[in-house]
Design an enzyme around this catalytic site. Structure first.
Site, PDB file in Angstrom:
ATOM      1  N   ALA A 158      39.061  27.820  43.592  1.00  0.00           N
ATOM      2  CA  ALA A 158      40.372  27.649  42.978  1.00  0.00           C
ATOM      3  C   ALA A 158      41.023  28.989  42.719  1.00  0.00           C
ATOM      4  O   ALA A 158      40.348  29.990  42.496  1.00  0.00           O
ATOM      5  CB  ALA A 158      40.235  26.895  41.659  1.00  0.00           C
ATOM      6  N   GLY A 198      31.259  38.184  39.256  1.00  0.00           N
ATOM      7  CA  GLY A 198      31.547  36.834  38.791  1.00  0.00           C
ATOM      8  C   GLY A 198      32.911  36.323  39.177  1.00  0.00           C
ATOM      9  O   GLY A 198      33.301  35.222  38.818  1.00  0.00           O
ATOM     10  N   GLY A 200      33.822  35.499  42.038  1.00  0.00           N
ATOM     11  CA  GLY A 200      33.728  34.478  43.076  1.00  0.00           C
ATOM     12  C   GLY A 200      33.659  35.007  44.493  1.00  0.00           C
ATOM     13  O   GLY A 200      34.005  34.301  45.429  1.00  0.00           O
ATOM     14  N   LYS A 201      33.194  36.241  44.674  1.00  0.00           N
ATOM     15  CA  LYS A 201      33.109  36.811  46.015  1.00  0.00           C
ATOM     16  C   LYS A 201      32.087  36.051  46.867  1.00  0.00           C
ATOM     17  O   LYS A 201      32.387  35.659  47.996  1.00  0.00           O
ATOM     18  CB  LYS A 201      32.757  38.301  45.927  1.00  0.00           C
ATOM     19  CG  LYS A 201      33.785  39.102  45.146  1.00  0.00           C
ATOM     20  CD  LYS A 201      33.456  40.582  45.101  1.00  0.00           C
ATOM     21  CE  LYS A 201      32.221  40.896  44.282  1.00  0.00           C
ATOM     22  NZ  LYS A 201      32.371  40.560  42.847  1.00  0.00           N
ATOM     23  N   THR A 202      30.916  35.843  46.288  1.00  0.00           N
ATOM     24  CA  THR A 202      29.889  35.094  47.009  1.00  0.00           C
ATOM     25  C   THR A 202      30.376  33.675  47.277  1.00  0.00           C
ATOM     26  O   THR A 202      30.202  33.139  48.377  1.00  0.00           O
ATOM     27  CB  THR A 202      28.596  35.034  46.176  1.00  0.00           C
ATOM     28  OG1 THR A 202      28.330  36.327  45.650  1.00  0.00           O
ATOM     29  CG2 THR A 202      27.435  34.572  47.012  1.00  0.00           C
ATOM     30  N   HIS A 203      30.985  33.115  46.263  1.00  0.00           N
ATOM     31  CA  HIS A 203      31.485  31.744  46.328  1.00  0.00           C
ATOM     32  C   HIS A 203      32.470  31.574  47.488  1.00  0.00           C
ATOM     33  O   HIS A 203      32.353  30.648  48.285  1.00  0.00           O
ATOM     34  CB  HIS A 203      32.176  31.458  44.991  1.00  0.00           C
ATOM     35  CG  HIS A 203      32.500  30.036  44.742  1.00  0.00           C
ATOM     36  ND1 HIS A 203      31.540  29.055  44.712  1.00  0.00           N
ATOM     37  CD2 HIS A 203      33.690  29.414  44.503  1.00  0.00           C
ATOM     38  CE1 HIS A 203      32.126  27.891  44.463  1.00  0.00           C
ATOM     39  NE2 HIS A 203      33.423  28.079  44.331  1.00  0.00           N
ATOM     40  N   HIS A 417      55.507  47.202  30.058  1.00  0.00           N
ATOM     41  CA  HIS A 417      55.366  48.268  31.046  1.00  0.00           C
ATOM     42  C   HIS A 417      55.633  47.719  32.452  1.00  0.00           C
ATOM     43  O   HIS A 417      56.454  48.247  33.202  1.00  0.00           O
ATOM     44  CB  HIS A 417      53.948  48.849  30.936  1.00  0.00           C
ATOM     45  CG  HIS A 417      53.656  49.943  31.906  1.00  0.00           C
ATOM     46  ND1 HIS A 417      53.562  51.257  31.528  1.00  0.00           N
ATOM     47  CD2 HIS A 417      53.434  49.915  33.236  1.00  0.00           C
ATOM     48  CE1 HIS A 417      53.290  51.986  32.599  1.00  0.00           C
ATOM     49  NE2 HIS A 417      53.200  51.196  33.645  1.00  0.00           N
ATOM     50  N   GLU A 418      54.962  46.632  32.788  1.00  0.00           N
ATOM     51  CA  GLU A 418      55.131  46.068  34.133  1.00  0.00           C
ATOM     52  C   GLU A 418      56.526  45.478  34.311  1.00  0.00           C
ATOM     53  O   GLU A 418      57.107  45.560  35.392  1.00  0.00           O
ATOM     54  CB  GLU A 418      54.057  45.022  34.420  1.00  0.00           C
ATOM     55  CG  GLU A 418      52.615  45.550  34.366  1.00  0.00           C
ATOM     56  CD  GLU A 418      52.376  46.751  35.249  1.00  0.00           C
ATOM     57  OE1 GLU A 418      53.034  46.884  36.308  1.00  0.00           O
ATOM     58  OE2 GLU A 418      51.520  47.583  34.875  1.00  0.00           O
ATOM     59  N   ASP A 492      51.373  56.417  37.516  1.00  0.00           N
ATOM     60  CA  ASP A 492      52.802  56.382  37.815  1.00  0.00           C
ATOM     61  C   ASP A 492      53.357  57.793  37.917  1.00  0.00           C
ATOM     62  O   ASP A 492      54.132  58.108  38.810  1.00  0.00           O
ATOM     63  CB  ASP A 492      53.568  55.664  36.688  1.00  0.00           C
ATOM     64  CG  ASP A 492      53.151  54.218  36.552  1.00  0.00           C
ATOM     65  OD1 ASP A 492      52.578  53.680  37.506  1.00  0.00           O
ATOM     66  OD2 ASP A 492      53.410  53.635  35.478  1.00  0.00           O
TER      67      ASP A 492
HETATM   68  P1  ADP Z   1      30.527  37.276  42.553  1.00  0.00           P
HETATM   69  O1  ADP Z   1      29.846  37.102  43.869  1.00  0.00           O
HETATM   70  O2  ADP Z   1      31.924  37.771  42.678  1.00  0.00           O
HETATM   71  O3  ADP Z   1      29.748  38.044  41.543  1.00  0.00           O
HETATM   72  P2  ADP Z   1      30.058  34.454  42.372  1.00  0.00           P
HETATM   73  O4  ADP Z   1      30.633  34.051  43.663  1.00  0.00           O
HETATM   74  O5  ADP Z   1      28.589  34.563  42.291  1.00  0.00           O
HETATM   75  O6  ADP Z   1      30.696  35.834  41.901  1.00  0.00           O
HETATM   76  O7  ADP Z   1      30.634  33.501  41.246  1.00  0.00           O
HETATM   77  C1  ADP Z   1      29.841  32.992  40.223  1.00  0.00           C
HETATM   78  C2  ADP Z   1      30.162  31.534  39.992  1.00  0.00           C
HETATM   79  O8  ADP Z   1      31.453  31.382  39.441  1.00  0.00           O
HETATM   80  C3  ADP Z   1      30.155  30.739  41.263  1.00  0.00           C
HETATM   81  O9  ADP Z   1      28.930  30.124  41.454  1.00  0.00           O
HETATM   82  C4  ADP Z   1      31.236  29.698  41.074  1.00  0.00           C
HETATM   83  O10 ADP Z   1      30.698  28.498  40.627  1.00  0.00           O
HETATM   84  C5  ADP Z   1      32.106  30.257  39.977  1.00  0.00           C
HETATM   85  N1  ADP Z   1      33.388  30.660  40.526  1.00  0.00           N
HETATM   86  C6  ADP Z   1      33.820  31.932  40.700  1.00  0.00           C
HETATM   87  N2  ADP Z   1      35.059  31.949  41.213  1.00  0.00           N
HETATM   88  C7  ADP Z   1      35.426  30.680  41.390  1.00  0.00           C
HETATM   89  C8  ADP Z   1      36.610  30.051  41.904  1.00  0.00           C
HETATM   90  N3  ADP Z   1      37.664  30.760  42.326  1.00  0.00           N
HETATM   91  N4  ADP Z   1      36.652  28.708  41.929  1.00  0.00           N
HETATM   92  C9  ADP Z   1      35.598  27.990  41.500  1.00  0.00           C
HETATM   93  N5  ADP Z   1      34.464  28.518  41.015  1.00  0.00           N
HETATM   94  C10 ADP Z   1      34.361  29.846  40.951  1.00  0.00           C
HETATM   95 ZN    ZN Z   2      52.845  51.627  35.596  1.00  0.00          ZN
END
Ligand code: ADP
Ligand code: ZN
Length: 626
Positions: A158, A198, A200-203, A417-418, A492
């Site tokens: 999401a 956290g 969601g890169k892996t996700h 600021h922005e 800036d």
């Molecule tokens: P990273 O690899 O960036 O450290 P993860 O991909 O391990 O983060 O994310 C950790 C958990 O957070 C995932 O297992 C997922 O369930 C949740 N999560 C993170 N981003 C999202 C997202 N955009 N939508 C839904 N769940 C997410």
């Molecule tokens: Zn600025």
């Protein structure tokens, strides 16, 4: 480098067992035992100074310091022992059985410990080498292969619309590589996902594999960091070998900065092992042919420490930012993770989203889980708003989050600021307009304004002046609204000053200096430096001119903001509410309409929707910094 074979472990155990048997089972280790009769006469003669009684075994010292051991027919009577004590002999008694309680315990413990350690060592290195054979291979990568495509798809991700949009092409390629081959297209190989832990890169990487229905092979950069030279490189080779057998597929390397740090920075010889590993990674990437059909995705929080070689074209030449989600994104993520969790009717996830600025996906998932635990602990059937509130506090108190949580005041300052940058970009005639404004914190900025740039071949003087004014507008807004300024505008200023200086010394845009190139830039991927060709006196005059130019623009933009103070307030308030304003939302707020149309008609895809943001010519990228 080979790991010691099984035989060595067995030998070690045998030796240990033998040693313990020796220690435990040989009472005569002090040399020959003293005859009991001799012992008695020594006592009588008063030559014994101390004894240690252990059942019928007695050891001790004679007056001359020599040690002895002897065996009595039975443990000595208490009376006898008392008489010895009366003679001034130091008497100690140990429980019988075992020469020393320590040795007795320690040796078996050690043996068991060693055994466990050995097994752990084997299973660790043998694990998950996929189907690449040789279960005990030391040099096998520890990659985990998911031969089945993951079940996660983009539906489960999401609030990362832009990232998903960019990754769609990768999905297409993995689904139908032959289409791309037929067209002779150069296929992307490496995609770098940049964002905080956290987020969601892996996700999202897993979702790409899920969408394309291809295997997902994961490894972590730290898996390749080993003590022995060559092991990391061998593991990299093995990882790609495994991937080639599963192609088309995705390799995902988490924490790539563990291997991908800039080379040759360490003093005194550097780090051979890591350099070899990195070199091997580059070799593998370069070795892809058109038919390889492997996409390598890598994640990092620190793109700035990566070796530039990794980022060259044909390697990880695409960067996708996976930032912390904005209010909308947080709500969507909450919705996803609330699936299957019974929520009470009073729960409004939009309100929870508003309460949790700075939370990433993992935090939000954690929040819902905590809330569910709270409800379960009290035997309730539904999660209430109070549970969610309490859970949000708990997650916020977590050690990692504390530093991330912005105070209300921080947020307000950032918003103004922005808003200042955005208004300047909007109102100044030659500036570029606004593509997006946000106060969602990024790696090094509390917010940013992304101008809607058009590809321009010529930067006119007027345009450059406006550009400088836009850069200064953040600080000007702070001063205007808070009557005080923060340190957040450093970047800036660097940008504004850089432009002003180059206008004077390189582009001949200052009347006093005329059209003379005073400096030449040596471009390098470290950012380039200036090659001076002028005297000290000229240098001083240039500095003054830069300062004048900057203060003129500062005054100009501050006047502009003062004139439009109401609009500034509106935009800042909208930022505080929505955190991110798209171009359309921004336009509406400027016109004095609500940021979101009351009854949202299907948003017509406007021409502006996916505007390409080209690498900017002079001056650098988005205006970051609070
Ligand atoms: P990273 O690899 O960036 O450290 P993860 O991909 O391990 O983060 O994310 C950790 C958990 O957070 C995932 O297992 C997922 O369930 C949740 N999560 C993170 N981003 C999202 C997202 N955009 N939508 C839904 N769940 C997410
Ligand atoms: Zn600025």
């Amino acid at each position: 480098m080979q790991r010691p074979p099984l035989v060595v472990w067995i030998l070690l155990l045998v030796v240990l067992a033998a040693a313990s048997a020796f220690v435990l089972g040989s009472p005569q280790r002090l040399g020959g035992a003293l005859p009991y009769s001799t012992f008695l006469s020594e006592i009588e003669a008063g030559r014994v100074t101390e004894v240690v009684i252990e059942g019928n075994r007695i050891e001790g010292h004679l007056a001359d310091g020599s040690a002895f051991v002897t065996f009595a027919p039975a443990p000595p009577e208490t009376q006898v022992v008392r008489s010895w004590a009366e003679r001034g002999i130091e008497v100690r008694v140990r429980p019988p059985g075992g020469s020393s309680p320590w040795v007795g315990l320690l040796v078996p413990l050690l043996a068991v410990g060693l055994l466990v350690l050995g097994f752990w060592y084997f299973s660790r290195n043998g694990r998950g080498a996929g189907d690449s054979g040789g279960a005990f291979g030391f040099t096998k990568s520890r990659a985990r292969v998911l031969s089945e495509a993951p079940k996660v798809t983009f539906k489960d991700v999401a609030g990362a619309e832009e990232a998903k949009e960019e990754l769609k092409e990768i999905v297409e390629f993995l689904k139908h590589p032959e289409r791309f081959h037929r067209m002779g297209a150069r296929i992307p190989k490496g995609v770098l996902l940049v964002g905080p832990p956290g987020s969601g890169k892996t996700h999202i990487a897993r979702a790409v594999a899920g969408e394309a229905r291809v295997p997902f092979i994961t490894a972590s950069g730290s898996d390749f960091v080993e003590m022995f030279v060559g092991v990391g490189a061998a593991r990299v080779r093995d990882l790609f070998e495994t991937a080639r057998r599963h192609a088309p597929c995705i390799i995902f390397i988490d924490e790539i900065d563990a291997v991908g740090r800039k080379r040759g920075l360490a003093v005194g010889g550097g780090n051979d092992e890591r350099e070899q590993t990195l070199n091997q990674l580059l070799v593998e990437l370069d070795g892809f042919t058109k038919e390889t059909n492997i996409i390598v995705m890598a994640a990092t929080n620190r793109p700035d420490v990566l070796d530039p070689a990794l980022l060259r074209p044909g390697r990880f030449d695409r960067q996708i930012e996976i930032g912390a989600p904005d209010v909308k994104g947080r709500e969507e993520i909450l919705k996803i993770h609330a699936r299957g969790k019974p929520l009470a009717p009073d729960v409004d996830l939009a309100v929870v989203a508003r309460r949790t600025p700075g939370f990433v996906g993992a935090d939000l998932e954690n929040l819902l889980n905590e809330a569910a635990l709270l409800a379960a602990r009290e035997g309730r059937r539904e999660i209430t708003m109070a549970d969610l509130d309490e859970a949000a506090d708990r997650v916020m108190m977590g050690p990692a989050k504390k530093s991330m949580v912005l105070t209300e005041r921080d947020k307000r300052i950032t918003a103004f600021h922005e808003a200042g940058h955005a208004l300047a970009a909007h109102f100044l005639e030659h500036a570029e307009g606004v593509h997006k404004v946000t106060i969602v914190p990024r790696a090094r900025a509390l917010g940013f304004m992304m101008p809607a740039r058009e590809e321009l071949l010529h930067w006119t003087k007027k345009r450059l002046l406006d550009q400088i004014a836009v850069a200064l507008a953040g600080r000007a807004a702070e001063e205007l609204v808070f009557d005080d300024v923060t340190t957040g505008a450093e970047n800036d200023f660097r940008q504004a000053t850089g432009l002003a200086r180059r206008m004077i010394t390189e582009w001949g845009m200052h009347p006093e200096f005329g059209t003379v190139a005073y400096a030449e830039r040596e471009e390098s991927y470290l950012g380039g430096y200036e090659n001076r060709r002028y005297s000290e006196a000229t240098a001083r005059r240039i500095d003054e001119a830069v300062k004048e130019l900057i203060s003129e623009q500062y005054a100009r933009v501050k006047a502009l903001l003062t004139e439009n103070r109401e609009v500034l307030d509106r935009v800042a308030e909208a930022l505080l509410e929505y955190e991110t304003l798209t171009a359309e939302m921004f336009q509406r707020v400027v016109r004095g309409e609500p940021a979101e149309p009351a009854a949202p008609p299907k948003e017509a895809p406007q021409a502006e929707k996916r505007r390409v943001i080209p690498k900017i010519k002079p001056g650098g990228g988005a205006l970051g910094g609070a």
